[in-house]
Design an enzyme around this catalytic site. Structure first.
Site, PDB file in Angstrom:
ATOM      1  N   ARG A 159      37.730  33.744  41.023  1.00  0.00           N
ATOM      2  CA  ARG A 159      37.058  33.743  39.717  1.00  0.00           C
ATOM      3  C   ARG A 159      37.694  32.752  38.737  1.00  0.00           C
ATOM      4  NH1 ARG A 159      36.954  39.831  38.089  1.00  0.00           N
ATOM      5  NH2 ARG A 159      38.989  39.671  39.107  1.00  0.00           N
ATOM      6  N   ASN A 215      33.111  39.798  40.210  1.00  0.00           N
ATOM      7  CA  ASN A 215      33.204  40.419  41.524  1.00  0.00           C
ATOM      8  C   ASN A 215      32.141  41.501  41.630  1.00  0.00           C
ATOM      9  OD1 ASN A 215      35.382  38.922  42.380  1.00  0.00           O
ATOM     10  ND2 ASN A 215      36.909  40.499  41.974  1.00  0.00           N
TER      11      ASN A 215
END
EC number: 6.2.-.-
Length: 783
Positions: free
Chosen positions: A27, A45
């Site tokens: 990320r 996520n």
């Protein structure tokens, strides 16, 4: 789908990324790419992987997606990227959103990974706040599989949930520009787990912390340098350690651990220390220093400064490098304690008694290891899933996994085609692994071990339940080995899964190779191992198959040997050797002028001879592993195997590779249309002639290896001539023998064959579950 836009220069895409993309810095990597290309949106996520929504100029979106796949973080493994156009939202910034759980979970969990260079610099920098901190990690390294409880992979779903982050760690954790952004195991000395050193007290509990004021790792290093045995809690369980060059300490460890002869693994402080012990070629170096950090079997240096009891009779040593900060710090202190005159290497072997699973829970370790260890290095970060060290060696120019566990599991092996439904494969009896599979992903488990006792069987069941939960797989089919006595088979048959598929042992070996290479078959399969259940009621193990994943045909095999006493003959190879001599020379073979016959217990043999005559517990076998056992016993390697395959392993170690082959003729089928045989008895007869002529054991060993390889090449030529097949798949535990594997592969390639060697899963029974998945999937796809 028609794109919904108001500005022809602007686009918004949803990008779904599947693979190992959680807990690996993915990320913040995406965040950085979005900043680079001036894009707005979010990344989060979810239970399937990572979802990205990005908005900006179309050219920038394309550049973003290209960079996403080219520049992914080192531990990420992207399996699939899909793009869906969306309506513009008019966002101005890019953010990292909270994780989102979904009904179906398809997240992949990363394996535990060795300490990265950045973290290593921090723990050795006195000015850094993580100086000498044994649990330093970031998104590029550290524990994953062994601490995860559930998905999504967030801190609350790991064993780190009981360690609240301090202010400084929280700032790093929340900063998308920091390499510890959402590094779930991150911690520091102020808020994270702590190490302690304790003396064993003989009470079945880990004793009180040492009274001296030394750093726990200094105390442990001092104890090791003084010849003590120390139990060390690592990533996936406890190890037992002692000085590698201290014969008294190594012998004491063997005695207490009840591990009489099997080689012990070593951990060297660094590459320089490893090079004092072994000859390290580039391929071995790549394995040794890879993020997986397996134990690597390498040729030992003639004057390697290790105790003789570390690896009796072996010309190789199993060496690994430190893979956690704790190991790095301990080995540095050990090097300081022993000084430059001694090698900076320790024995580091699984924390168990022989045949038991590795201890990983503190109370269990106290009970089981206190009688072995003089001291303990423990810590308060719980291990959720035990995981042994992986073992590998180099063969035919690439890696050959002997045990696939820490550093590799549970990363999936990707199939070329979709499975028709979710499958559980229960593996074999020895070196057990199981596999859960769905779609194109096969999640081959960590090493479970030999299913010889209740604790290991419990570990098998616990592992399956954990994988089912982590990967959200409810199997609709269970695949199992045909041997009715295997505990894994019995477990499979007792499961409440309606569809059950039995898979022949050697077919599974070859199907595992086909699955790895995405090969549809048919191929010539050479499956060579110690034993496997044959549908004809005999013990197979030296098989020439024509195989696809769905089916196989046995077109040839090793000629029959006898196993007097069944399984006892595996542990006592002299029985197989004596029975072979009786087959060759009749009941008076013991009169042959051989060292073997002079040492033979004639009374014991007479009992076995009567058993063979009456066909009592004396099964026939086509096992190539047993042929090597018999040859090794005749050549003087010993009469009893203290661990599986010991005599054959020692036989490989002494072999002179520059010897001509013994004959091992191909015999025509006894029945028209039946399988041909390879005459192993003829090879043993040539061996006996050389023994009587005084030929050295090293030359005999070389001739046996080359004779077997030559015979297998002849078998492949025969099948090529009859079936037109030119691809050969090699598998089975015998192909852990690198001399045989390389000799055979080279000869086959020189003769125009394409050779498939297992690289992603072990050739031994640790790879059976992968093959069982492939066979069951192929059978179900045909229905």
């Amino acid at each position: 789908m028609e794109q919904m836009i108001t500005n022809p220069q602007q686009r918004r895409w949803r990008v779904n990324v599947r693979g190992i993309v959680q807990g690996v810095g993915f990320r913040p990597f995406v965040f950085g790419l979005a900043e680079r290309w001036g894009l707005a949106g979010f990344v989060r996520n979810d239970s399937a992987g990572v979802t990205i929504e990005i908005e900006g100029e179309e050219r920038a979106l394309h550049e973003f997606v290209t960079a996403l796949q080219r520049e992914a973080p080192p531990l990420a493994r992207i399996e699939q990227v899909s793009i869906e156009p969306l309506a513009l939202a008019g966002e101005r910034a890019f953010v990292i959103a909270a994780s989102q759980a979904q009904a179906q979970r398809r997240t992949l969990i990363a394996p535990d990974t060795a300490t990265c260079a950045d973290c290593l610099r921090e723990i050795t920098d006195p000015a850094d706040r993580r100086y000498r901190y044994a649990f330093t990690n970031c998104t590029n390294c550290g524990p994953r599989f062994t601490i995860v409880l559930d998905v999504p992979y967030d801190r609350a779903n790991t064993t780190m949930r009981s360690f609240p982050l301090c202010e400084q760690c929280r700032a790093e954790y929340d900063d998308p520009r920091d390499r510890r952004f959402h590094a779930q195991p991150t911690a520091c000395p102020a808020c994270g787990p702590q190490v302690r050193f304790a003396r064993g007290v003989g009470s079945g509990e880990i004793g009180s912390e040492t009274s001296d004021r030394l750093d726990p790792l200094v105390a442990a290093a001092t104890a090791l340098a003084q010849g003590q045995i120390v139990a060390i809690k690592g990533l996936g369980g406890y190890h037992l350690a002692c000085a590698a060059d201290d014969e008294a300490a190594v012998s004491r460890l063997r005695q207490r651990k009840q591990r009489e002869a099997r080689p012990l693994a070593l951990m060297a402080r660094n590459e320089a220390a490893a090079a004092q012990l072994c000859i390290i070629d580039p391929a071995a170096h790549a394995l040794l220093t890879s993020p997986a950090r397996p134990i690597v079997l390498m040729p030992r240096r003639p004057a390697a400064p290790v105790a003789p009891s570390v690896a009796p009779g072996m010309q190789t040593l199993g060496v690994m490098l430190p893979y956690t900060p704790l190991h790095h710090l301990l080995l540095a202190e050990y090097a300081a304690a022993v000084g430059p005159a001694r090698v900076a290497a320790i024995v580091l072997t699984s924390g168990n008694l022989s045949d038991e699973p590795i201890a990983y829970e503190d109370d269990d370790a106290a009970q089981r290891l206190e009688p072995i260890a003089d001291a303990f290095v423990t810590h308060n970060r719980p291990i959720h899933m035990r995981c042994d060290d992986s073992v590998a060696r180099v063969a035919a120019g690439g890696p050959l996994l002997i045990r696939r566990s820490r550093g590799y599991a549970p990363a999936p092996i990707t199939l070329a085609r979709e499975l028709p439904g979710p499958i559980l494969a229960c593996g074999g009896h020895l070196k057990n692994t199981f596999a859960l599979a769905r779609g194109r992903e096969v999640f081959l488990s960590h090493h479970i071990g030999d299913l010889e006792n209740l604790p290991t069987l419990r570990s098998f069941h616990e592992g399956i339940a954990h994988f089912e939960r982590l990967f959200d797989i409810t199997p609709e089919v269970v695949a199992y080995d045909l041997h009715p006595g295997y505990l894994a088979t019995q477990a499979a048959l007792a499961m409440p899964i309606e569809r059950k598929i039995g898979v022949q042992h050697h077919h599974a070996h070859i199907a595992a190779v086909l699955a790895e290479y995405g090969h549809t078959g048919p191929v010539i399969g050479i499956a060579a191992d110690g034993s496997g259940y044959g549908p004809d009621g005999t013990v197979w193990g030296g098989e020439v198959l024509v195989a696809t994943c769905a089916a196989y045909e046995r077109v040839g095999h090793l000629g029959w040997l006898v196993l007097p006493g069944g399984e006892q003959a595996v542990r006592q190879p002299w029985r197989v050797a004596a029975a072979a001599l009786a087959q060759l020379y009749g009941p008076d073979f013991w009169r042959l002028a051989l060292p073997f016959t002079h040492q033979l217990d004639q009374a014991a043999w007479q009992v076995l001879a009567r058993m063979i005559e009456r066909n009592l517990n004396s099964p026939r076998t086509s096992s190539l592993g047993r042929l090597f056992d018999a040859a090794a016993a005749l050549a003087g390697m010993g009469q009893i195997a203290r661990y599986e395959g010991e005599l054959a392993i020692l036989f490989e170690q002494i072999a002179d590779p520059w010897q001509p082959p013994y004959p091992m003729p191909l015999r025509e089928p006894a029945i028209a249309g039946g399988p041909f045989t390879l005459d192993g008895l003829a090879l043993l007869a040539a061996l006996v002639a050389d023994l009587r002529a005084g030929i050295a054991p090293a030359a005999i060993a070389g001739r046996v290896h080359h004779g077997v390889a030559q015979a297998l090449v002849a078998a492949c030529r025969r099948v090529r001539d009859e079936r037109g097949l030119t691809t050969v798949a090699l598998s089975g535990g015998v192909f852990q023998n690198v001399l045989l594997l390389e000799t055979l592969a080279s000869a086959l390639q020189a003769d125009g064959f394409t050779v498939l060697i297992p690289r992603l899963a072990p050739p031994n029974d640790g790879g059976l579950a992968l093959g069982q998945v492939a066979v069951a999937g192929a059978i179900c796809s045909m229905e």
